[in-house]
Design a protein around this motif. Structure first.
Motif, PDB file in Angstrom:
ATOM      1  N   ASN A   3       0.822  -1.209   0.000  1.00 12.72           N
ATOM      2  CA  ASN A   3       0.000   0.000   0.000  1.00 12.72           C
ATOM      3  C   ASN A   3       0.855   1.258   0.000  1.00 12.72           C
ATOM      4  OD1 ASN A   3       0.998   0.043   2.597  1.00 12.72           O
ATOM      5  ND2 ASN A   3      -0.997  -0.117   3.619  1.00 12.72           N
ATOM      6  N   SER A   4       2.160   1.080  -0.230  1.00 10.04           N
ATOM      7  CA  SER A   4       3.079   2.230  -0.230  1.00 10.04           C
ATOM      8  C   SER A   4       4.167   2.015  -1.280  1.00 10.04           C
ATOM      9  CB  SER A   4       3.715   2.405   1.150  1.00 10.04           C
ATOM     10  OG  SER A   4       4.506   1.270   1.483  1.00 10.04           O
ATOM     11  N   GLU A   5       4.612   3.127  -1.833  1.00  6.70           N
ATOM     12  CA  GLU A   5       5.658   3.060  -2.858  1.00  6.70           C
ATOM     13  C   GLU A   5       6.519   4.322  -2.782  1.00  6.70           C
ATOM     14  OE1 GLU A   5       5.925   3.462  -7.683  1.00  6.70           O
ATOM     15  OE2 GLU A   5       4.450   2.024  -6.880  1.00  6.70           O
ATOM     16  N   SER A   6       7.828   4.134  -2.787  1.00  4.34           N
ATOM     17  CA  SER A   6       8.787   5.248  -2.765  1.00  4.34           C
ATOM     18  C   SER A   6       9.919   4.967  -3.741  1.00  4.34           C
ATOM     19  CB  SER A   6       9.393   5.435  -1.364  1.00  4.34           C
ATOM     20  OG  SER A   6       8.413   5.564  -0.371  1.00  4.34           O
ATOM     21  N   ARG A   7      10.285   5.975  -4.499  1.00  2.02           N
ATOM     22  CA  ARG A   7      11.488   5.895  -5.326  1.00  2.02           C
ATOM     23  C   ARG A   7      12.606   6.572  -4.542  1.00  2.02           C
ATOM     24  NH1 ARG A   7      13.558   5.309 -10.527  1.00  2.02           N
ATOM     25  NH2 ARG A   7      15.186   6.795 -11.121  1.00  2.02           N
ATOM     26  N   ILE A   8      13.755   5.917  -4.484  1.00  2.00           N
ATOM     27  CA  ILE A   8      14.886   6.418  -3.713  1.00  2.00           C
ATOM     28  C   ILE A   8      16.084   6.552  -4.638  1.00  2.00           C
ATOM     29  CG2 ILE A   8      16.413   5.990  -1.749  1.00  2.00           C
ATOM     30  CD1 ILE A   8      14.119   4.311  -0.547  1.00  2.00           C
TER      31      ILE A   8
END
Length: 313
Positions: free
Chosen positions: A218-223
Motif C-alpha cells: 500500500n506504499s511506494e517510494s522511489r529512492i
C-alpha cells in the motif's frame, strides 16, 4: 478537554491563533441528562474534573452559536452546539522561524522548521505552524491543505480563503502533487540506486512507530542517491503514496535509517527534552502541481538545508 474540532468560524474569536473547540450535544433517548451541566460534567469531568467544568460554565466560557453564554442549569437540548476555548498548557517555544517561500491572495507556501507541528495535536497547540502563521500574518482563516510530520522540515501549503481549501486538499488526496524530499542517512556501497521500494505499511492508533507486514503493498517510494561523502549519503525520496512515516520506514527497511530518527530502528524515550541540535534529517524540498483554481503550474522549492550533510549543500 477536547471538543469536535473546528466547524465554521463559530461565535468565538481565535485565541493565540487557535480556533475555539465545538461540542454538539447528542441525542438522549433515555433522559440521562436533565441539564447542560449534567452532560458536560459526565463528558469532560473525567478529563478535567467536575469542578473545572462547573467553573467554566459559571464563568460563561461555553457559548452558543448566537454568542450567548450558556447557563449550565438550562434544560438539556439535543443538537445544541457549544463553543469553548481550551486552557492551553505551557509549551516550549520551537526556536526556529517559519519561513515564507510564496504568498499571494490564495496561497501561503511556508518552510516549516523541524520540531514544529503543522496543526494543533496532543501537547502541541499554540506552538504549531498554522497558529504561528495566523498570528504573524494576521490571517485568522488560514488553513493547511495537507500536513507534514512535526519532526520533518520543509514545504507546507496553506490556503488563505476557506472557500478554496477543498480544491487544494483534493490535489493532495488525488496524489496530483509531485512531492520531492531530501534525506541524509548512512551510505552503503553494496546497495544500488535508484530503486523503488514497495511494501505494506500499518500504523496503529496509539502506537508511535509504523511497521511493515506481509500482504498487498500500500506504499511506494522511489529512492535516489544524489551524493555520498564521509560514509553518509544524500538521498532524493519521491513518494508515490502517502502512508504515515512511509519514507522513514522504507529507508529503515533498507538498513539506512535517517540520521537522528527517534523511532526507526529504535524508539527512543518520549519524555526526553527536545535536542534542537539533532533534527531528523528529512526535508520536504519540492512541491509541484497545477493550481486547481487558476490553472497555473507551480513549482516551489524549500530554502532550508539539512544540517548533517557535509558541506551543507
Amino acid at each position: 478537554m477536547r471538543g469536535r474540532g473546528r466547524v465554521g468560524a463559530g461565535p468565538l474569536p481565535q485565541r493565540d491563533g487557535v480556533d475555539a473547540a465545538r461540542v454538539r450535544l447528542p441525542e438522549d433517548p433515555g433522559g440521562a441528562w436533565a441539564t447542560v451541566r449534567d452532560h458536560l460534567r459526565e463528558r469532560f469531568g473525567g478529563a478535567v474534573g467536575g469542578a473545572e467544568v462547573d467553573a467554566m460554565l459559571d464563568g460563561g466560557r461555553f457559548v452558543a452559536a448566537d454568542g450567548r453564554a450558556v447557563d449550565g442549569d438550562e434544560p438539556y437540548a439535543a443538537g445544541l452546539s457549544l463553543w469553548f476555548h481550551r486552557d492551553f498548557a505551557p509549551e516550549e517555544p520551537v526556536p526556529f522561524p517559519v519561513g515564507i517561500v510564496h504568498r499571494d491572495e490564495r496561497l501561503i507556501v511556508a518552510d516549516k522548521p523541524h520540531f514544529l507541528a503543522t496543526t494543533p495535536r496532543g501537547g502541541h497547540v499554540t506552538e504549531t505552524a498554522v497558529a504561528r502563521l495566523r498570528r504573524e500574518l494576521g490571517i485568522p482563516a488560514l488553513q493547511p491543505a495537507h500536513r507534514l510530520d512535526r519532526l520533518t522540515a520543509g514545504l507546507v501549503l496553506f490556503v488563505v480563503r476557506p472557500e478554496d481549501r477543498g480544491a487544494y486538499q483534493t490535489l493532495f488526496r488525488d496524489r496530483a502533487v509531485r512531492k520531492e524530499y531530501e534525506a541524509v542517512a548512512a551510505h552503503d556501497p553494496a546497495l544500488g540506486f535508484p530503486r523503488t521500494v514497495r511494501s505494506r505499511i500499518v500504523k496503529e492508533r496509539g502506537v508511535l512507530a509504523a511497521r511493515e507486514e506481509a500482504g498487498e503493498p500500500n506504499s511506494e517510494s522511489r529512492i535516489e542517491l544524489l551524493d555520498h561523502r564521509a560514509g553518509l549519503g544524500r538521498y532524493r525520496l519521491l513518494p508515490a503514496t502517502g502512508r504515515t512515516h512511509q519514507l522513514r520506514v522504507h529507508m529503515n527497511a533498507l538498513g539506512l535509517p535517517l540520521l537522528h530518527d527517534p523511532l526507526y530502528p529504535v524508539i527512543r524515550p518520549q519524555d526526553a527534552a527536545e535536542d534542537w541540535t539533532r533534527p531528523l534529517q528529512l526535508l520536504a524540498r519540492v512541491l509541484e502541481f497545477t493550481d486547481p483554481v487558476t490553472g497555473v503550474p507551480h513549482r516551489f522549492e524549500s530554502r532550508l538545508r539539512l544540517s548533517e550533510w557535509p558541506g551543507g549543500t
